[in-house]
Structures are given as structure tokens and as C-alpha cells.
Design a protein around this motif. Structure first.
Motif, PDB file in Angstrom:
ATOM      1  N   TYR A 131       0.845  -1.195   0.000  1.00  0.00           N
ATOM      2  CA  TYR A 131       0.000   0.000   0.000  1.00  0.00           C
ATOM      3  C   TYR A 131       0.882   1.246   0.000  1.00  0.00           C
ATOM      4  N   SER A 132       0.264   2.366  -0.293  1.00  0.00           N
ATOM      5  CA  SER A 132       0.932   3.653  -0.191  1.00  0.00           C
ATOM      6  C   SER A 132       0.657   4.242   1.184  1.00  0.00           C
ATOM      7  N   ILE A 133       1.664   4.810   1.820  1.00  0.00           N
ATOM      8  CA  ILE A 133       1.447   5.379   3.150  1.00  0.00           C
ATOM      9  C   ILE A 133       0.555   6.610   3.081  1.00  0.00           C
ATOM     10  N   ASP A 134       0.330   7.154   1.888  1.00  0.00           N
ATOM     11  CA  ASP A 134      -0.598   8.272   1.754  1.00  0.00           C
ATOM     12  C   ASP A 134      -2.027   7.860   2.075  1.00  0.00           C
ATOM     13  N   LEU A 135      -2.296   6.563   2.067  1.00  0.00           N
ATOM     14  CA  LEU A 135      -3.623   6.058   2.401  1.00  0.00           C
ATOM     15  C   LEU A 135      -3.843   5.984   3.900  1.00  0.00           C
ATOM     16  N   LEU A 136      -2.770   6.110   4.692  1.00  0.00           N
ATOM     17  CA  LEU A 136      -2.868   5.979   6.137  1.00  0.00           C
ATOM     18  C   LEU A 136      -3.306   7.286   6.785  1.00  0.00           C
ATOM     19  N   PRO A 137      -3.936   7.210   7.958  1.00  0.00           N
ATOM     20  CA  PRO A 137      -4.201   8.432   8.740  1.00  0.00           C
ATOM     21  C   PRO A 137      -2.889   9.133   9.079  1.00  0.00           C
ATOM     22  N   SER A 138      -2.968  10.399   9.368  1.00  0.00           N
ATOM     23  CA  SER A 138      -1.771  11.216   9.587  1.00  0.00           C
ATOM     24  C   SER A 138      -0.858  10.629  10.658  1.00  0.00           C
ATOM     25  N   PHE A 139      -1.431  10.165  11.775  1.00  0.00           N
ATOM     26  CA  PHE A 139      -0.617   9.640  12.869  1.00  0.00           C
ATOM     27  C   PHE A 139       0.200   8.435  12.416  1.00  0.00           C
ATOM     28  N   TRP A 140      -0.448   7.460  11.763  1.00  0.00           N
ATOM     29  CA  TRP A 140       0.238   6.243  11.354  1.00  0.00           C
ATOM     30  C   TRP A 140       1.193   6.508  10.203  1.00  0.00           C
ATOM     31  N   ARG A 141       0.902   7.517   9.398  1.00  0.00           N
ATOM     32  CA  ARG A 141       1.821   7.878   8.321  1.00  0.00           C
ATOM     33  C   ARG A 141       3.138   8.392   8.890  1.00  0.00           C
ATOM     34  N   HIS A 142       3.055   9.184   9.960  1.00  0.00           N
ATOM     35  CA  HIS A 142       4.279   9.685  10.586  1.00  0.00           C
ATOM     36  C   HIS A 142       5.022   8.571  11.324  1.00  0.00           C
ATOM     37  N   ILE A 143       4.289   7.633  11.909  1.00  0.00           N
ATOM     38  CA  ILE A 143       4.925   6.491  12.561  1.00  0.00           C
ATOM     39  C   ILE A 143       5.674   5.648  11.535  1.00  0.00           C
ATOM     40  N   SER A 144       5.102   5.510  10.343  1.00  0.00           N
ATOM     41  CA  SER A 144       5.724   4.698   9.289  1.00  0.00           C
ATOM     42  C   SER A 144       7.071   5.246   8.857  1.00  0.00           C
ATOM     43  N   LEU A 145       7.292   6.537   9.063  1.00  0.00           N
ATOM     44  CA  LEU A 145       8.552   7.151   8.642  1.00  0.00           C
ATOM     45  C   LEU A 145       9.739   6.652   9.464  1.00  0.00           C
ATOM     46  N   PHE A 146       9.478   5.959  10.568  1.00  0.00           N
ATOM     47  CA  PHE A 146      10.559   5.389  11.378  1.00  0.00           C
ATOM     48  C   PHE A 146      10.903   3.968  10.940  1.00  0.00           C
ATOM     49  N   ASN A 147      10.217   3.479   9.919  1.00  0.00           N
ATOM     50  CA  ASN A 147      10.443   2.125   9.418  1.00  0.00           C
ATOM     51  C   ASN A 147      11.474   2.165   8.285  1.00  0.00           C
ATOM     52  N   PRO A 148      12.660   1.589   8.464  1.00  0.00           N
ATOM     53  CA  PRO A 148      13.690   1.656   7.417  1.00  0.00           C
ATOM     54  C   PRO A 148      13.284   0.949   6.127  1.00  0.00           C
ATOM     55  N   ILE A 149      12.429  -0.054   6.237  1.00  0.00           N
ATOM     56  CA  ILE A 149      12.029  -0.793   5.037  1.00  0.00           C
ATOM     57  C   ILE A 149      11.179   0.077   4.127  1.00  0.00           C
ATOM     58  N   LEU A 150      10.480   1.052   4.698  1.00  0.00           N
ATOM     59  CA  LEU A 150       9.692   1.988   3.887  1.00  0.00           C
ATOM     60  C   LEU A 150      10.594   2.724   2.902  1.00  0.00           C
ATOM     61  N   TYR A 151      11.771   3.150   3.346  1.00  0.00           N
ATOM     62  CA  TYR A 151      12.701   3.887   2.486  1.00  0.00           C
ATOM     63  C   TYR A 151      13.285   2.981   1.408  1.00  0.00           C
ATOM     64  N   ILE A 152      13.534   1.736   1.774  1.00  0.00           N
ATOM     65  CA  ILE A 152      14.087   0.783   0.811  1.00  0.00           C
ATOM     66  C   ILE A 152      13.080   0.480  -0.293  1.00  0.00           C
ATOM     67  N   VAL A 153      11.859   0.162   0.109  1.00  0.00           N
ATOM     68  CA  VAL A 153      10.815  -0.204  -0.853  1.00  0.00           C
ATOM     69  C   VAL A 153      10.509   0.957  -1.789  1.00  0.00           C
ATOM     70  N   ASN A 154      10.369   2.146  -1.238  1.00  0.00           N
ATOM     71  CA  ASN A 154      10.023   3.292  -2.071  1.00  0.00           C
ATOM     72  C   ASN A 154      11.156   3.708  -2.997  1.00  0.00           C
ATOM     73  N   SER A 155      12.388   3.560  -2.546  1.00  0.00           N
ATOM     74  CA  SER A 155      13.524   3.877  -3.421  1.00  0.00           C
ATOM     75  C   SER A 155      13.570   2.919  -4.603  1.00  0.00           C
ATOM     76  N   PHE A 156      13.382   1.638  -4.328  1.00  0.00           N
ATOM     77  CA  PHE A 156      13.405   0.641  -5.404  1.00  0.00           C
ATOM     78  C   PHE A 156      12.208   0.816  -6.331  1.00  0.00           C
ATOM     79  N   ARG A 157      11.054   1.133  -5.757  1.00  0.00           N
ATOM     80  CA  ARG A 157       9.854   1.370  -6.576  1.00  0.00           C
ATOM     81  C   ARG A 157      10.061   2.581  -7.489  1.00  0.00           C
TER      82      ARG A 157
END
Length: 254
Positions: free
Chosen positions: A187-213
Motif C-alpha cells: 500500500y501507499s502510506i498516503d492512504l494511512l491516517p496522519s498519525f500512522w503515516r508519521h509512525i511509518s517514517l521510522f520504518n527503514p524498510i519503507l525507504y528501501i521499498v520506495n527507493s526501489f519502486r
């Protein structure tokens, strides 16, 4: 002369690791292919047909980069290094006149080689289910090796602290798996509520997946330069943490 000896030692460690995971390919290479096939069939094919397009791409195309990187992340050196500790064959390396950074580099390079091979195999598999195009080759050339190195280093840290084979699975099961599923693969983190979207930014895998995408499709939920910088910094920090632990004798001396 010393540099030549060190180079031979590094190549020997790398060759040993490559031969190890190729010899037991049923355990190291086949499971990611089977798992990713199920993901493509269930999430991409069955569920994806009901979801429609995301940012101009089919759901299958959207999740394919994340699934490829998911398979790369799983491949690391934790079982290899802990196996040497368990068999006490690590003592042969400890008494050898080699610096710890060379020992660490050899195992990490072996883990990176395995991750790259798994990534290539899963990419070929993905082409049977969807079409993939290279949008930015430079981003791909940066993110792929950094990802394999980062999680090889993480696996090495896990192996240093593990005391039993049960401990080897603790981090992959209770840390890596949740982070993977919450890393924006499906999923795209833009679909998440604001709170969970900011929490997701602490997940290193988010940066890896989005860079490769971004490297494949040209879309990303976060700035790619920032993502690559964070991943690179994480590699450097984790390398020196492992080196510090080795110098303290953690996991290699009783």
C-alpha cells in the motif's frame, strides 16, 4: 604484501559463503521463490484485480518492487555466522592474523551476494506476472547493494547476540516481519491516517521499498534522495557497531 594477504583472505571468505548458500540452495534460494510466487498469485493476481490501478500502475506492478526487495531483505548471514559459532569453527578465524573489519566484510559480502542472487531470481519470476521497466538505473544501482549490505550487517548483529538457534529466529520473526508488512509493500502510506503515516517514517524498510519502486516505476511516497541518504547512513552506523562488538569479543570469545 600484507594487502595481498588480506585480499586473499577476503576472497576466501566470500567464496566460502557463496559455496555454502549454493550448496544448500533448497534452503537458501528456493523458499523465497516459492513464497514470492504465492504473494504474486494471491495479492497481485486475485486481490489486485479487485483493487484497480494505483498511481497509474496495476496493483501487480505496484507491489512487485516491494516483493523483490522483501526477498532480498530476508537473505542475510545470521545462520551462516551463528553456525560457525555453534560448531566452534569460528575459532579458526579468530586466531588468524586478520583484522576484524576484514572478517566482518567477508561475511557481509557473502550475504550481499546471496541477496543479489535472490533478488535477480525473484525479478525474473516477477516478469512472468507483470511488466517492469527501469525508470532510473542510478537509483537501482544505489539501493540494491545498500539494501543487501544493510541487512547482511543486521543479520551479523543478530548472529553475534544469539545464544541458541531459537534466538536466530527472534529478530526475523518479531522485528523484521512486522516491519516488512508495515513498510509500504502492499500500500501507499498516503492512504494511512496522519498519525500512522508519521509512525511509518521510522520504518527503514519503507525507504528501501520506495527507493526501489522509484527506480522501476518512477513513483515514491518519500523523497528518494533522503531515503538513499538514510539507508547509506544506516549501513555505516551498523558496520561500526558490528566492528565495535567484534573488537570487544562479543559472540566470538567465551
Amino acid at each position: 604484501m600484507q594487502a595481498k594477504v588480506y585480499w586473499i583472505a577476503f576472497i576466501s571468505l566470500l567464496r566460502k559463503e557463496i559455496k555454502r548458500f549454493l550448496r544448500i540452495w533448497v534452503q537458501t534460494l528456493l523458499p523465497p521463490l516459492v513464497t514470492m510466487t504465492l504473494y504474486f498469485l494471491i495479492f497481485g493476481n486475485l486481490i489486485g484485480q479487485r483493487l484497480g490501478n494505483i498511481e497509474g500502475y496495476s496493483y501487480m506492478q505496484y507491489i512487485a518492487p516491494g516483493l523483490i526487495m522483501m526477498s532480498v531483505i530476508i537473505a542475510n548471514v545470521v545462520t551462516s555466522f551463528f553456525g560457525m559459532r555453534f560448531q566452534r569453527s569460528i575459532e579458526e578465524l579468530v586466531v588468524a592474523p586478520l583484522p576484524n573489519y576484514l572478517l566482518l566484510s567477508g561475511f557481509v559480502a557473502g550475504g550481499a551476494a546471496r541477496g543479489l542472487l535472490v533478488g535477480v531470481l525473484v525479478t525474473i519470476l516477477a516478469l512472468f506476472f507483470t511488466q517492469l521497466h527501469v525508470y532510473n538505473i542510478f537509483v537501482l544501482l544505489a539501493i540494491i547493494p545498500m539494501t543487501t549490505i544493510l541487512f547482511s550487517l543486521a543479520g551479523f548483529t543478530n548472529a553475534l547476540f544469539a545464544k541458541t538457534f531459537d534466538d536466530v529466529s527472534i529478530v526475523p520473526t518479531f522485528v523484521l516481519t512486522p516491519l516488512t508488512y508495515l513498510g509500504g509493500i502492499f500500500y501507499s502510506i498516503d492512504l494511512l491516517p496522519s498519525f500512522w503515516r508519521h509512525i511509518s517514517l521510522f520504518n527503514p524498510i519503507l525507504y528501501i521499498v520506495n527507493s526501489f519502486r522509484y527506480g522501476l516505476l518512477g513513483i515514491s511516497d518519500i523523497p528518494v534522495v533522503s531515503a538513499l541518504s538514510i539507508i547509506f547512513l544506516s549501513c555505516v552506523v551498523l558496520f561500526f557497531i558490528n566492528l565495535y562488538l567484534l573488537n570487544r569479543g562479543k559472540g566470538i570469545r567465551t
